[in-house]
Scaffold this motif. Structure first.
Motif, PDB file in Angstrom:
ATOM      1  N   THR A  79       6.887  17.943  11.794  1.00 19.29           N
ATOM      2  CA  THR A  79       6.804  18.976  10.762  1.00 19.29           C
ATOM      3  C   THR A  79       6.300  20.297  11.314  1.00 19.29           C
ATOM      4  N   ASP A  80       6.383  20.477  12.614  1.00 21.83           N
ATOM      5  CA  ASP A  80       5.864  21.677  13.266  1.00 21.83           C
ATOM      6  C   ASP A  80       6.640  22.940  12.895  1.00 21.83           C
ATOM      7  N   PHE A  81       7.813  22.793  12.299  1.00 22.08           N
ATOM      8  CA  PHE A  81       8.651  23.934  11.946  1.00 22.08           C
ATOM      9  C   PHE A  81       8.097  24.722  10.770  1.00 22.08           C
ATOM     10  N   SER A  82       7.220  24.114   9.988  1.00 25.73           N
ATOM     11  CA  SER A  82       6.708  24.740   8.772  1.00 25.73           C
ATOM     12  C   SER A  82       5.561  25.696   9.080  1.00 25.73           C
ATOM     13  N   ASP A  83       5.568  26.837   8.404  1.00 27.89           N
ATOM     14  CA  ASP A  83       4.468  27.797   8.545  1.00 27.89           C
ATOM     15  C   ASP A  83       3.248  27.367   7.730  1.00 27.89           C
ATOM     16  N   ASP A  84       3.464  26.472   6.775  1.00 27.67           N
ATOM     17  CA  ASP A  84       2.390  26.033   5.897  1.00 27.67           C
ATOM     18  C   ASP A  84       2.205  24.520   6.031  1.00 27.67           C
ATOM     19  N   PRO A  85       1.166  24.068   6.754  1.00 26.76           N
ATOM     20  CA  PRO A  85       0.965  22.631   6.941  1.00 26.76           C
ATOM     21  C   PRO A  85       0.754  21.875   5.631  1.00 26.76           C
ATOM     22  N   LEU A  86       0.239  22.536   4.611  1.00 23.61           N
ATOM     23  CA  LEU A  86       0.009  21.873   3.333  1.00 23.61           C
ATOM     24  C   LEU A  86       1.316  21.361   2.729  1.00 23.61           C
ATOM     25  N   THR A  87       2.402  22.066   2.971  1.00 22.43           N
ATOM     26  CA  THR A  87       3.704  21.624   2.465  1.00 22.43           C
ATOM     27  C   THR A  87       4.076  20.266   3.045  1.00 22.43           C
TER      28      THR A  87
ATOM     29  N   ALA B 185       0.829  -1.210   0.000  1.00 20.68           N
ATOM     30  CA  ALA B 185       0.000   0.000   0.000  1.00 20.68           C
ATOM     31  C   ALA B 185       0.860   1.254   0.000  1.00 20.68           C
ATOM     32  N   ALA B 186       0.314   2.315  -0.541  1.00 19.71           N
ATOM     33  CA  ALA B 186       0.937   3.632  -0.455  1.00 19.71           C
ATOM     34  C   ALA B 186       0.349   4.314   0.781  1.00 19.71           C
ATOM     35  N   VAL B 187       1.193   4.676   1.722  1.00 19.89           N
ATOM     36  CA  VAL B 187       0.721   5.251   2.974  1.00 19.89           C
ATOM     37  C   VAL B 187       1.430   6.577   3.215  1.00 19.89           C
ATOM     38  N   ALA B 188       0.660   7.637   3.335  1.00 18.25           N
ATOM     39  CA  ALA B 188       1.210   8.949   3.661  1.00 18.25           C
ATOM     40  C   ALA B 188       0.905   9.233   5.124  1.00 18.25           C
ATOM     41  N   LEU B 189       1.937   9.339   5.908  1.00 13.09           N
ATOM     42  CA  LEU B 189       1.787   9.613   7.331  1.00 13.09           C
ATOM     43  C   LEU B 189       2.369  10.990   7.614  1.00 13.09           C
ATOM     44  N   VAL B 190       1.551  11.877   8.156  1.00  9.53           N
ATOM     45  CA  VAL B 190       2.004  13.220   8.493  1.00  9.53           C
ATOM     46  C   VAL B 190       2.133  13.300  10.008  1.00  9.53           C
TER      47      VAL B 190
ATOM     48  N   ILE C 158       2.654  12.852   0.977  1.00  9.00           N
ATOM     49  CA  ILE C 158       1.966  12.170  -0.125  1.00  9.00           C
ATOM     50  C   ILE C 158       2.942  11.863  -1.252  1.00  9.00           C
ATOM     51  N   ASP C 159       3.800  12.833  -1.592  1.00  9.04           N
ATOM     52  CA  ASP C 159       4.790  12.630  -2.642  1.00  9.04           C
ATOM     53  C   ASP C 159       5.724  11.475  -2.294  1.00  9.04           C
ATOM     54  N   ALA C 160       6.216  11.454  -1.068  1.00  6.48           N
ATOM     55  CA  ALA C 160       7.124  10.383  -0.639  1.00  6.48           C
ATOM     56  C   ALA C 160       6.427   9.017  -0.668  1.00  6.48           C
ATOM     57  N   ALA C 161       5.149   8.983  -0.283  1.00  5.20           N
ATOM     58  CA  ALA C 161       4.410   7.716  -0.273  1.00  5.20           C
ATOM     59  C   ALA C 161       4.140   7.202  -1.677  1.00  5.20           C
ATOM     60  N   MET C 162       3.950   8.104  -2.616  1.00  2.33           N
ATOM     61  CA  MET C 162       3.603   7.692  -3.969  1.00  2.33           C
ATOM     62  C   MET C 162       4.801   7.350  -4.845  1.00  2.33           C
ATOM     63  N   GLN C 163       5.986   7.864  -4.532  1.00  3.35           N
ATOM     64  CA  GLN C 163       7.166   7.656  -5.374  1.00  3.35           C
ATOM     65  C   GLN C 163       7.419   6.194  -5.722  1.00  3.35           C
ATOM     66  N   PRO C 164       7.373   5.256  -4.766  1.00  4.27           N
ATOM     67  CA  PRO C 164       7.636   3.856  -5.139  1.00  4.27           C
ATOM     68  C   PRO C 164       6.586   3.249  -6.069  1.00  4.27           C
ATOM     69  N   HIS C 165       5.432   3.874  -6.190  1.00  4.41           N
ATOM     70  CA  HIS C 165       4.342   3.312  -6.982  1.00  4.41           C
ATOM     71  C   HIS C 165       4.201   3.977  -8.358  1.00  4.41           C
TER      72      HIS C 165
END
Length: 103
Positions: free
Chosen positions: A79-87, A69-74, A93-100
């Motif tokens: 990742t609290d250092f980022s001002d933009d949670p969407l990043t 399965a492709a699993v994106a875990l946030v 998601i990108d990392a989870a999808m790369q192998p597929h």
């Protein structure tokens, strides 16, 4: 079969809870597919600090990846250092999808 080592240190029988959750999700996805809806589903795991959310989710992630399965875990703490949670979400998601992805 999933990753048996994912639950090697499972002293509170979280693997059984993970299997129950996966069974529930498989049923929900089958319902969605039978209605012509997309094969996606989002869950939220909520509990107090130190109650085992990270342990549960990281091990269920290992188990699912071992099943293909492709699993994106946030991890909000990591990742609290980022001002933009969407990043952080899109990066997971990108990392989870790369192998597929086929290039």
């Amino acid at each position: 079969m999933g990753d048996e080592t994912a639950w090697a240190e499972d002293k509170l029988n979280r693997q059984e809870e993970a299997n129950d959750l996966l069974h529930f999700l498989q049923g929900r996805l089958q319902e969605r597919l039978s209605r012509g809806a997309g094969a996606n589903y989002v869950i939220n795991v909520d509990s107090g600090w130190g109650q085992g959310k990270s342990y549960f989710l990281s091990n269920i992630r290992k188990d699912l990846i071992a099943r293909g399965a492709a699993v994106a875990l946030v991890d909000a703490w990591a990742t609290d250092f980022s001002d933009d949670p969407l990043t952080a979400i899109m990066s997971a998601i990108d990392a989870a999808m790369q192998p597929h992805l086929r290039v």
